[in-house]
Design a protein around this motif. Structure first.
Motif, PDB file in Angstrom:
ATOM      1  N   ASP A  18       0.806  -1.220   0.000  1.00 31.29           N
ATOM      2  CA  ASP A  18       0.000   0.000   0.000  1.00 31.29           C
ATOM      3  C   ASP A  18       0.841   1.274   0.000  1.00 31.29           C
ATOM      4  N   ARG A  33      -6.642   2.578   1.920  1.00 28.16           N
ATOM      5  CA  ARG A  33      -6.971   1.395   2.731  1.00 28.16           C
ATOM      6  C   ARG A  33      -8.474   1.127   2.736  1.00 28.16           C
ATOM      7  N   SER A  37     -10.187  -2.301   1.177  1.00 22.78           N
ATOM      8  CA  SER A  37     -11.190  -3.107   1.886  1.00 22.78           C
ATOM      9  C   SER A  37     -12.415  -3.362   1.016  1.00 22.78           C
ATOM     10  N   THR A  49      -1.366  -8.909   5.170  1.00 26.43           N
ATOM     11  CA  THR A  49      -0.662  -7.930   5.987  1.00 26.43           C
ATOM     12  C   THR A  49       0.791  -8.346   6.102  1.00 26.43           C
ATOM     13  N   ILE A  63      -0.141  -3.346   3.778  1.00 25.11           N
ATOM     14  CA  ILE A  63      -1.030  -4.318   3.151  1.00 25.11           C
ATOM     15  C   ILE A  63      -0.515  -4.565   1.744  1.00 25.11           C
TER      16      ILE A  63
END
Length: 86
Positions: A18, A33, A37, A49, A63
């Motif tokens: 990320d 983020r 999701s 993760t 992530i």
């Protein structure tokens, strides 16, 4: 619009963390983020993760993302599969 940007980025660059996506696209980390999701809940991407050692030994949690079920095209110059034994 953020969803399309993230999906196109992952399809072009493959598996990324990320923090790299934020750096390359300019999307805010919190917004990214949230988008990750949403995309994961729709089974469009797969995530895990990870914890990496950053600068000066500092641990960086992130992530890692990739497109779900996407197989990139074969790299040029690959050898043909081995012939079955006779």
């Amino acid at each position: 619009m953020t969803k399309e940007v993230v999906l196109k980025y992952l399809q072009k660059h493959g598996q990324k963390i990320d923090h790299e996506i934020v750096k390359d696209t300019g999307i805010d980390l919190k917004e990214l983020r949230k988008t990750i999701s949403e995309l994961q809940s729709k089974n469009l991407i797969q995530t895990c993760t990870i914890i990496q050692h950053g600068a000066k030994g500092k641990l960086v949690e992130g992530i890692q993302c990739r497109i779900a079920g996407y197989t990139p095209p074969a790299a040029p110059g690959r050898k043909a599969p081995a012939a079955p034994p006779q």
